[in-house]
Design an enzyme around this catalytic site. Structure first.
Site, PDB file in Angstrom:
ATOM      1  N   ASP A  87       0.780  -1.061  -0.148  1.00  0.00           N
ATOM      2  CA  ASP A  87       0.254  -0.173   0.178  1.00  0.00           C
ATOM      3  C   ASP A  87       1.062   1.176   0.043  1.00  0.00           C
ATOM      4  O   ASP A  87       0.370   2.421  -0.978  1.00  0.00           O
ATOM      5  CB  ASP A  87      -0.588  -0.035   1.209  1.00  0.00           C
ATOM      6  CG  ASP A  87      -1.669  -0.920   1.436  1.00  0.00           C
ATOM      7  OD1 ASP A  87      -2.263  -1.764  -0.170  1.00  0.00           O
ATOM      8  OD2 ASP A  87      -2.493  -1.451   2.204  1.00  0.00           O
ATOM      9  N   GLY A  99       7.885 -17.248   7.474  1.00  0.00           N
ATOM     10  CA  GLY A  99       7.490 -18.402   8.645  1.00  0.00           C
ATOM     11  C   GLY A  99       6.691 -18.009   9.500  1.00  0.00           C
ATOM     12  O   GLY A  99       5.943 -16.784   8.593  1.00  0.00           O
ATOM     13  N   GLU A 125       3.018  -7.239  14.558  1.00  0.00           N
ATOM     14  CA  GLU A 125       3.887  -6.352  14.793  1.00  0.00           C
ATOM     15  C   GLU A 125       2.745  -5.257  15.749  1.00  0.00           C
ATOM     16  O   GLU A 125       3.378  -5.376  16.777  1.00  0.00           O
ATOM     17  CB  GLU A 125       3.725  -5.749  13.448  1.00  0.00           C
ATOM     18  CG  GLU A 125       5.130  -5.736  12.806  1.00  0.00           C
ATOM     19  CD  GLU A 125       5.993  -5.002  11.444  1.00  0.00           C
ATOM     20  OE1 GLU A 125       6.754  -5.394  10.572  1.00  0.00           O
ATOM     21  OE2 GLU A 125       4.844  -4.127  11.211  1.00  0.00           O
TER      22      GLU A 125
END
Length: 717
Positions: A118, A148, A182
């Site tokens: 984005d 992963g 995150e």
């Protein structure tokens, strides 16, 4: 050889699977193809490959970071275990310097969390470039880290090691499970480390993020389908999106994007400046153990409001300790402020008002305060900080008025607040009801030696060369004072062995001026009678019993009990358990140097005489003057002094005379009437002068003397 291997492999396939080799390899090929197809359908949606890894683009710091250790761990670490990487005690067997965790900064100022497809090549890329140009160390992740199932340890460390996290919510942000991971980690750092988190809603509605509607609702529905067996993870993502959307931030749909980026960047610049770590020390030797002592007194995390003092003489390291503690715990508070040099900054006109403005700006942010009245400032501080958990350090305070205007009481601050005050004046802390008080400790010999070598030899530290230099002599001279060790190390850097010896010999008679300037500050702040008492102790009375010292200080203008108490509270003297009065060797030298400068060339015109050569000259050559107030006779060895008959005649203002070990011959025809303390073993005459008036005499001691009768004046005594 190859043919034999092939025949063996065929036999093994038939034996273990019951299939022919051709059938076996056909099935194996189909399985591999099916794996790739399924991975493409259900695998990660943001797997853009990058040509370089994070380590190539932005090197990560060492894995051990200061803010990874908890306060409990700090409290439990007594510094004795050299295997502990965070608060490792200085190994005095080695002089190799290491970067102290107490002075290490965060590896990154800003962490950018964003959806690459984005905004990497537009908004986020431009913001990153702008911040880097302004000198802001900004982490912009490389998606090589996103391989992963779980977020990588390198990315976790980057998040944890950043002062500020900027979360850029864009259309497809929620479709990436790595972005959501995150976000969860960022919000954990906000709670545990008081990391600042700002959301940017880039062309998305805040309510879509908060309530997971529109694209965000679709993305979370897909995650629920993929993670049927781990719905707790999806629940954490939903909670994180809601909590982040409730934070104060920025929204952009359309308009001038460059101006929008500039506005955000300016806010970030201001916050980074406020959250920067303080420079503690070039070589923070011995700081760790002292910080642990302070942590025990501070008890960070407790709900009470607490003021803690750091007290000690100039140059002992009070400010250094305060800075190290501040760096370690600042992020545990809602707001923090370190006001350095309070004494100096409060002196100019309206200095305290400026300090109040700075205090509020540092803790609250926003525009600079413009108060013009200190009393009004008190009310504003109480109103604005009364419900806020803050950390405030007031460094180098020397007047109660400064505390009254900047931290007048515990009720000024919110629950859990901590105020640290450094000063040379213990009485000031007691008057302000500051408790507990930490007494700053001098360096031990190993710490001082380590620090001296780091300063003097820098990167050229050959152990075999170091031992040839008079390092221990220099350490003995500094007497554990970090300021003195640092100054000596810098002065000796690059000098030869002979130059070291010459300088140290010189300093014994003429103290280093840089050290003197710092120590003299405490002396200058004393009132006149206390200055006189300090100089008497420095020149004559160090190492004497307290009762003896009080008698020597007794006079019409000074209360000796109060004088000793005040000098102790100002860290200029101390009384040991046996009642002996002591002071730091460098303070003693400072006092003697003040007296020497009264008349550098003519000892007879100084107020006090103690150096054996000066004393011998004045008493045998009659070179004294009415400037002389005190004399102590202490010869390198027991020797004889033949008095000039009129040696005391010119010293009409002599008040104190102490003979430690000299043998005198000659007559004493005159003694000044201002004498108040006379300690003269083996007095050479059979009587005191007949015209001596003893009205001011407080103490007379003449053991082993030849005296057989008292003079006329002693009838009053």
């Amino acid at each position: 050889m190859a043919l034999q291997i092939w025949e063996t492999l065929k036999d093994a396939i038939v034996a273990y699977t019951g299939l022919s080799p051709a059938t076996f390899f056909t099935l194996l090929s189909l399985l591999v193809a099916a794996y790739h197809v399924l991975s493409g359908l259900f695998g990660p949606s943001d797997t853009h490959q990058r040509p370089r890894s994070l380590e190539e683009t932005q090197p990560l710091p060492p894995p051990v970071q200061l803010d990874e250790i908890t306060e409990e761990e700090l409290k439990q670490d007594d510094g004795s275990d050299h295997k502990k990487p965070l608060l490792m005690a200085i190994n005095t067997d080695s002089i190799t310097p290491s970067s102290s965790t107490l002075t290490r900064s965060c590896p990154y100022d800003v962490f950018l969390s964003f959806r690459g497809v984005d905004t990497r090549n537009n908004f986020t890329g431009h913001l990153h470039s702008y911040l880097v140009q302004k000198g802001i160390n900004t982490f912009m992740d490389d998606e090589e880290l996103r391989k992963g199932e779980e977020i990588s340890s390198a990315l976790l460390k980057a998040i944890e090691g950043s002062k500020i996290s900027i979360v850029i919510f864009s259309e497809n942000y929620a479709s990436s499970k790595w972005c959501l991971d995150e976000l969860v980690q960022i919000l954990q750092c906000k709670e545990l480390k008081q990391q600042l988190v700002w959301p940017v809603f880039y062309k998305v509605d805040v309510s879509d993020v908060r309530y997971q509607k529109g694209k965000y609702g679709e993305a979370l529905a897909k995650h629920e389908f993929r993670h049927k067996d781990n719905m707790d993870k999806v629940k954490r993502w939903r909670t994180a999106l809601r909590d982040a959307a409730n934070l104060s931030g920025w929204t952009f749909f359309d308009g001038h994007e460059a101006k929008f980026i500039s506005k955000i960047a300016e806010e970030i610049l201001a916050q980074v400046a406020k959250r920067s770590y303080l420079d503690v020390a070039k070589h923070p030797v011995g700081i760790e153990s002292r910080v642990q002592d302070m942590l025990k007194l501070l008890d960070v995390g407790g709900s009470d409001v607490r003021m803690v003092g750091i007290w000690g003489i100039g140059g002992i390291g009070k400010t250094t300790i305060a800075k190290a503690v501040y760096n370690l715990i600042a992020r545990k508070f809602e707001g923090c402020c370190f006001l350095g040099n309070v004494t100096a900054d409060s002196l100019p006109h309206r200095g305290l008002v400026r300090l109040q403005n700075n205090l509020l700006y540092e803790i609250l942010g926003g525009r600079k305060m413009k108060m013009t009245d200190a009393d009004r400032g008190i009310q504003v501080i109480k109103e604005r900080l009364g419900s806020k958990r803050v950390l405030l350090v007031l460094d180098d305070v020397n007047e109660l008025n400064q505390l009254d205007k900047l931290a007048g009481g515990l009720d000024w601050f919110g629950r859990g607040s901590r105020i640290i005050i450094t000063t040379r004046d213990k009485r000031l802390l007691i008057a302000h009801q500051v408790y507990p008080i930490y007494t700053a400790k001098a360096l031990d010999n190993d710490e001082a030696r380590n620090l001296l070598i780091l300063n003097a030899f820098k990167d050229n530290r050959n152990p075999y060369e170091c031992v040839q230099f008079p390092v221990d002599t220099a350490v003995l001279y500094a007497h554990g004072l970090p300021l003195a060790v640092n100054i000596l190390g810098s002065l000796f850097c690059g000098k030869s062995i002979n130059q070291w010896h010459a300088a140290l010999d010189s300093y014994r008679r003429f103290p280093n001026s840089d050290i003197q300037k710092v120590l003299e500050t405490s002396y200058i702040a004393l009132e006149y009678p206390l200055r006189e008492a300090f100089l008497d102790i420095a020149c004559f009375l160090k190492g004497k019993h307290k009762e003896y010292v009080m008698q020597a200080l007794e006079s019409s203008y000074l209360n000796p009990i109060d004088a000793i108490e005040v000098l102790e509270e100002k860290a200029l003297i101390n009384t040991d358990r046996s009642g002996m009065i002591w002071m730091h060797d460098l303070l003693e030298e400072m006092g003697k140097e003040i007296v020497r400068k009264e008349s550098p060339e003519d000892a007879g015109r100084r107020s006090r005489l103690w150096f054996h050569e000066d004393v011998y000259c004045v008493l045998t050559e009659n070179t004294g003057s009415n400037k002389v107030k005190g004399i102590r006779v202490e010869l390198p060895r027991e020797d004889e002094i033949c008095l000039s008959a009129k040696c005391f005649k010119k010293m009409k203002n002599l008040q104190l005379f102490i003979n430690s070990n000299a043998q005198f011959t000659g007559e004493v025809n005159y003694l000044p009437n201002h004498l108040r303390f006379l300690d003269w073993p083996r007095f050479p005459a059979q009587s005191l002068p007949c015209d001596f008036n003893s009205r001011k005499l407080v103490m007379l001691s003449m053991p082993d003397s030849r005296i057989s009768r008292l003079g006329q004046g002693l009838k009053v005594f």
